[in-house]
Write a protein that holds these residues in place. Structure first.
Motif, mmCIF file in Angstrom:
data_model
loop_
_atom_site.group_PDB
_atom_site.id
_atom_site.type_symbol
_atom_site.label_atom_id
_atom_site.label_comp_id
_atom_site.label_asym_id
_atom_site.label_seq_id
_atom_site.Cartn_x
_atom_site.Cartn_y
_atom_site.Cartn_z
ATOM 1 N N LYS A 15 38.701 55.100 44.489
ATOM 2 C CA LYS A 15 39.473 54.630 45.647
ATOM 3 C C LYS A 15 38.561 53.993 46.694
ATOM 4 C CE LYS A 15 42.750 56.271 49.157
ATOM 5 N NZ LYS A 15 42.028 55.723 50.317
ATOM 6 N N THR A 16 37.433 54.617 46.956
ATOM 7 C CA THR A 16 36.500 54.102 47.959
ATOM 8 C C THR A 16 35.926 52.756 47.537
ATOM 9 O OG1 THR A 16 35.891 56.341 48.681
ATOM 10 C CG2 THR A 16 34.335 54.557 49.170
ATOM 11 N N VAL A 17 35.451 52.677 46.310
ATOM 12 C CA VAL A 17 34.782 51.463 45.849
ATOM 13 C C VAL A 17 35.750 50.295 45.753
ATOM 14 C CG1 VAL A 17 33.660 50.404 43.859
ATOM 15 C CG2 VAL A 17 32.865 52.613 44.694
ATOM 16 N N ILE A 18 36.934 50.519 45.165
ATOM 17 C CA ILE A 18 37.847 49.389 45.009
ATOM 18 C C ILE A 18 38.407 48.959 46.363
ATOM 19 C CG2 ILE A 18 40.052 50.580 44.604
ATOM 20 C CD1 ILE A 18 40.436 48.516 42.263
ATOM 21 N N GLY A 19 38.512 49.906 47.301
ATOM 22 C CA GLY A 19 38.934 49.540 48.646
ATOM 23 C C GLY A 19 37.903 48.662 49.335
ATOM 24 N N ARG A 20 36.644 49.028 49.222
ATOM 25 C CA ARG A 20 35.578 48.224 49.822
ATOM 26 C C ARG A 20 35.473 46.864 49.133
ATOM 27 N NH1 ARG A 20 30.668 52.714 50.344
ATOM 28 N NH2 ARG A 20 31.632 53.971 52.023
ATOM 29 N N LEU A 21 35.583 46.874 47.803
ATOM 30 C CA LEU A 21 35.500 45.619 47.058
ATOM 31 C C LEU A 21 36.636 44.683 47.464
ATOM 32 C CD1 LEU A 21 34.384 43.774 44.858
ATOM 33 C CD2 LEU A 21 35.627 45.149 43.163
ATOM 34 N N ASP A 22 37.844 45.225 47.560
ATOM 35 C CA ASP A 22 38.988 44.396 47.951
ATOM 36 C C ASP A 22 38.813 43.840 49.366
ATOM 37 O OD1 ASP A 22 41.660 43.287 47.798
ATOM 38 O OD2 ASP A 22 42.272 44.930 49.110
ATOM 39 N N ASP A 23 38.369 44.672 50.289
ATOM 40 C CA ASP A 23 38.139 44.194 51.668
ATOM 41 C C ASP A 23 37.156 43.022 51.664
ATOM 42 O OD1 ASP A 23 39.844 46.096 52.677
ATOM 43 O OD2 ASP A 23 38.255 47.483 53.279
ATOM 44 N N TRP A 24 36.104 43.155 50.884
ATOM 45 C CA TRP A 24 35.079 42.099 50.838
ATOM 46 C C TRP A 24 35.622 40.834 50.186
ATOM 47 C CZ3 TRP A 24 32.332 39.906 46.620
ATOM 48 C CH2 TRP A 24 31.221 39.128 46.986
ATOM 49 N N LEU A 25 36.375 41.007 49.100
ATOM 50 C CA LEU A 25 36.945 39.843 48.418
ATOM 51 C C LEU A 25 37.928 39.098 49.312
ATOM 52 C CD1 LEU A 25 37.617 41.411 44.892
ATOM 53 C CD2 LEU A 25 35.881 39.687 45.432
ATOM 54 N N GLN A 26 38.715 39.834 50.086
ATOM 55 C CA GLN A 26 39.699 39.183 50.960
ATOM 56 C C GLN A 26 39.024 38.385 52.073
ATOM 57 O OE1 GLN A 26 42.885 39.026 49.953
ATOM 58 N NE2 GLN A 26 42.022 40.199 48.235
ATOM 59 N N GLN A 27 37.788 38.696 52.375
ATOM 60 C CA GLN A 27 37.033 37.932 53.379
ATOM 61 C C GLN A 27 36.407 36.677 52.782
ATOM 62 O OE1 GLN A 27 34.172 40.680 54.996
ATOM 63 N NE2 GLN A 27 35.751 42.138 55.632
ATOM 64 N N ASN A 28 36.465 36.540 51.458
ATOM 65 C CA ASN A 28 35.828 35.411 50.778
ATOM 66 C C ASN A 28 36.856 34.721 49.889
ATOM 67 O OD1 ASN A 28 32.631 35.673 51.185
ATOM 68 N ND2 ASN A 28 33.500 37.729 50.990
ATOM 69 N N SER A 29 37.459 33.660 50.386
ATOM 70 C CA SER A 29 38.481 32.966 49.610
ATOM 71 C C SER A 29 37.870 32.076 48.530
ATOM 72 C CB SER A 29 39.373 32.135 50.521
ATOM 73 O OG SER A 29 38.599 31.213 51.274
ATOM 74 N N SER A 30 36.654 31.603 48.740
ATOM 75 C CA SER A 30 35.959 30.789 47.750
ATOM 76 C C SER A 30 34.955 31.649 46.987
ATOM 77 C CB SER A 30 35.215 29.632 48.417
ATOM 78 O OG SER A 30 36.124 28.788 49.108
ATOM 79 N N VAL A 31 34.531 31.174 45.830
ATOM 80 C CA VAL A 31 33.585 31.944 45.012
ATOM 81 C C VAL A 31 32.337 32.245 45.828
ATOM 82 C CG1 VAL A 31 32.243 32.010 42.891
ATOM 83 C CG2 VAL A 31 34.411 30.759 42.940
ATOM 84 N N PRO A 32 32.023 33.506 46.076
ATOM 85 C CA PRO A 32 30.829 33.844 46.847
ATOM 86 C C PRO A 32 29.580 33.836 45.972
ATOM 87 C CG PRO A 32 31.990 35.836 46.235
ATOM 88 C CD PRO A 32 32.789 34.697 45.666
ATOM 89 N N GLU A 33 28.444 33.812 46.594
ATOM 90 C CA GLU A 33 27.188 33.951 45.852
ATOM 91 C C GLU A 33 26.894 35.436 45.670
ATOM 92 O OE1 GLU A 33 23.846 31.951 47.519
ATOM 93 O OE2 GLU A 33 24.431 29.997 46.726
ATOM 94 N N ILE A 34 27.044 35.888 44.452
ATOM 95 C CA ILE A 34 26.734 37.278 44.121
ATOM 96 C C ILE A 34 25.442 37.246 43.323
ATOM 97 C CG2 ILE A 34 27.533 39.382 42.988
ATOM 98 C CD1 ILE A 34 30.395 38.229 43.258
ATOM 99 N N ARG A 35 24.383 37.725 43.922
ATOM 100 C CA ARG A 35 23.052 37.618 43.325
ATOM 101 C C ARG A 35 22.630 38.918 42.646
ATOM 102 N NH1 ARG A 35 20.055 33.128 45.112
ATOM 103 N NH2 ARG A 35 21.152 31.875 46.675
ATOM 104 N N ASN A 36 21.783 38.779 41.674
ATOM 105 C CA ASN A 36 21.159 39.940 41.052
ATOM 106 C C ASN A 36 20.361 40.667 42.136
ATOM 107 O OD1 ASN A 36 19.353 41.685 39.692
ATOM 108 N ND2 ASN A 36 19.365 40.393 37.872
ATOM 109 N N PRO A 37 20.662 41.934 42.398
ATOM 110 C CA PRO A 37 20.008 42.629 43.512
ATOM 111 C C PRO A 37 18.501 42.800 43.355
ATOM 112 C CG PRO A 37 21.276 44.164 42.163
ATOM 113 C CD PRO A 37 21.629 42.793 41.698
ATOM 114 N N VAL A 38 17.977 42.609 42.147
ATOM 115 C CA VAL A 38 16.528 42.754 41.955
ATOM 116 C C VAL A 38 15.870 41.448 41.511
ATOM 117 C CG1 VAL A 38 16.712 45.222 41.427
ATOM 118 C CG2 VAL A 38 16.844 43.543 39.562
#
Length: 477
Positions: A221-244
């Motif tokens: 519940k926590t993770v998908i809620g945070r993920l959804d909040d973040w996705l709703q702030q980004n209507s276009s494909v965001p840059e999701i980078r390899n964290p390392v």
């Protein structure tokens, strides 16, 4: 409800790669490693390492009829004069000439794949260490003949670190659950490595030991809620980078259409997960979790609930001993009062999948009894009126003044059977069905019991839910 025990059983029974497959995989990998070590492949072999979902602990059981794949990295020293394509091609050539593997070999851009009769496949990827500098790692893309920087060991360490913050192995469990959701819904695209990054990126150091990660369903519940909040702030494909490895943009696998669809579906499933988690009624919560993960979630309890009418009848027998044998007889004596409160929310009853429209309408159902599906009309019947088995009922949906809805709407019917006869026949149903014509549907009366039919008003253009009827109870003698 969290239903932690059901989540644990669901992961063990349906989601996680089962022990037999894990053992087969381990044996196959060890045999491949031995073959490569004894080969004339060419480069000096430094080491082997699991990669991808296998290394990260997020591998899941394939759906029936599908195979599962795993990644094995072969770390090698650079060979003077070799190009990127040589590492893949020469490894493939070795397996082409091997008596055990020659009929199982496939080549892809970065790897040589060994396929085991549709059951599993192992992707073997050469990874060159030290070609650029002492600690550099590169995978080999034979299609453009290019070396590509990689950080497989560091990425696995990052996943394990985020998992430790969540505690309870919950990052890995949640990632498996989301991959399972992707595979059973088949309506959005997200590669496993990207799902793992998205989940891990929404677990923060400050989360360690907090209530937001108390158990698996809470973590989900926590993770998908945070993920959804973040996705709703980004209507276009965001840059999701390899964290390392910041130069690697993992989100390049999406185009705008794929991303927008993923964003929409995560928003939808976030609502369903919140709804199931916050539901206080146990039966309703099970049904809502099944809307998320399918009928396999808490399947045993859902089947037991199919006998609820029988159990109610038995308990009532203490008062009305000898007057009835089941809920049908009890309803004939006591009417609506005899219905158990849980009957319309049994776990196997599928929950609506449409988003609610802002405007809601009253939906009513009328019913006419027929000799058979295509037979003569007998009479109009009302909810809870006993009818004979072998007949048929034609249901019609209308608005609050008895007028059919306009062509801008469609009527979808939820048909649910209860009691022993339907259970024994494997016909409890509880799913959604389209109208036969217009706003009507005909159902044959096949099983003794108290069953129910509901009409759902859905927008033809926007696929939103504009209203639903009360259950129309069909008492079959």
């Amino acid at each position: 409800m969290k239903l932690v025990t059901h989540f644990n059983s669901f992961l063990d029974d349906e989601v996680n790669l089962n022990k037999t497959r894990v053992e087969l995989l381990s044996d196959s990998v060890e045999a491949l490693k031995s073959a490569i070590k004894g080969s004339n492949f060419g480069p000096k072999i430094l080491d082997f390492a699991a990669h991808g979902s296998w290394a990260h602990g997020t591998i899941i059981k394939p759906l029936p009829g599908d195979e599962f794949d795993t990644d094995l990295l072969v770390f090698v020293e650079p060979v003077n004069g070799w190009e990127a394509k040589d590492y893949v091609n020469k490894l493939g050539a070795f397996f082409d000439g091997h008596n055990t593997y020659k009929d199982k070999v496939r080549r892809y851009s970065h790897c040589v794949t060994i396929e085991y009769a549709g059951e599993r496949r192992i992707d073997i990827a050469p990874c060159v260490k030290g070609r650029v500098h002492q600690d550099s790692y590169e995978v080999c893309n034979r299609t453009p003949n290019a070396f590509e920087l990689a950080s497989p060991l560091a990425y696995t360490d990052w996943v394990n670190g985020r998992n430790a913050v969540a505690g309870g192995n919950d990052l890995k469990k949640v990632t498996r659950l989301l991959k399972y959701l992707r595979d059973i819904k088949t309506n959005f695209t997200c590669p496993s490595f990207l799902f793992t990054t998205l989940v891990g990126s929404h677990i923060y150091d400050s989360d360690k030991g907090t209530a937001a990660f108390a158990d698996t369903p809470t973590c989900l519940k926590t993770v998908i809620g945070r993920l959804d909040d973040w996705l709703q702030q980004n209507s276009s494909v965001p840059e999701i980078r390899n964290p390392v490895l910041w130069s690697e943009i993992q989100s390049r696998v999406w185009n705008q259409t794929h991303y927008s669809n993923f964003r929409d579906k995560i928003n939808l499933y976030r609502g369903w997960i919140d709804d199931a988690y916050n539901e206080v009624d146990r039966d309703e919560s099970i049904g809502k979790w099944q809307r998320v993960f399918g009928d396999a979630f808490a399947a045993g309890e859902a089947k037991e609930a199919a006998h609820v009418s029988e159990s109610v009848a038995k308990s009532a027998a203490l008062v009305l001993a000898g007057q009835f044998r089941d809920l049908v007889d009890l309803v004939k004596i006591k009417g609506r009062e005899a219905l158990p409160a849980r009957i319309a929310r049994l776990p196997y009853v599928h929950r609506p999948r449409w988003r609610a429209a802002s405007q809601q309408y009253t939906v009513k159902v009328s019913a006419d009894l027929h000799v058979s599906r295509y037979g003569d009309h007998i009479r109009t019947v009302s909810s809870l009126e006993p009818v004979q088995k072998g007949r048929a009922i034609r249901f019609r949906a209308m608005n609050n003044v008895g007028i059919p809805f306009s062509s801008g709407f469609k009527i979808v019917w939820r048909v649910t059977n209860t009691d022993k006869a339907a259970y024994d026949a494997g016909a409890l149903r509880g799913d959604f069905y389209s109208s036969d014509s217009g706003a009507s549907r005909t159902e044959e009366l096949s099983y003794r019991g108290v069953h129910f039919v509901e009409a759902f008003l859905v927008g033809s253009g926007d696929n939103r839910l504009y209203g639903k009827s009360e259950p129309f109870y069909v008492v079959i003698e």
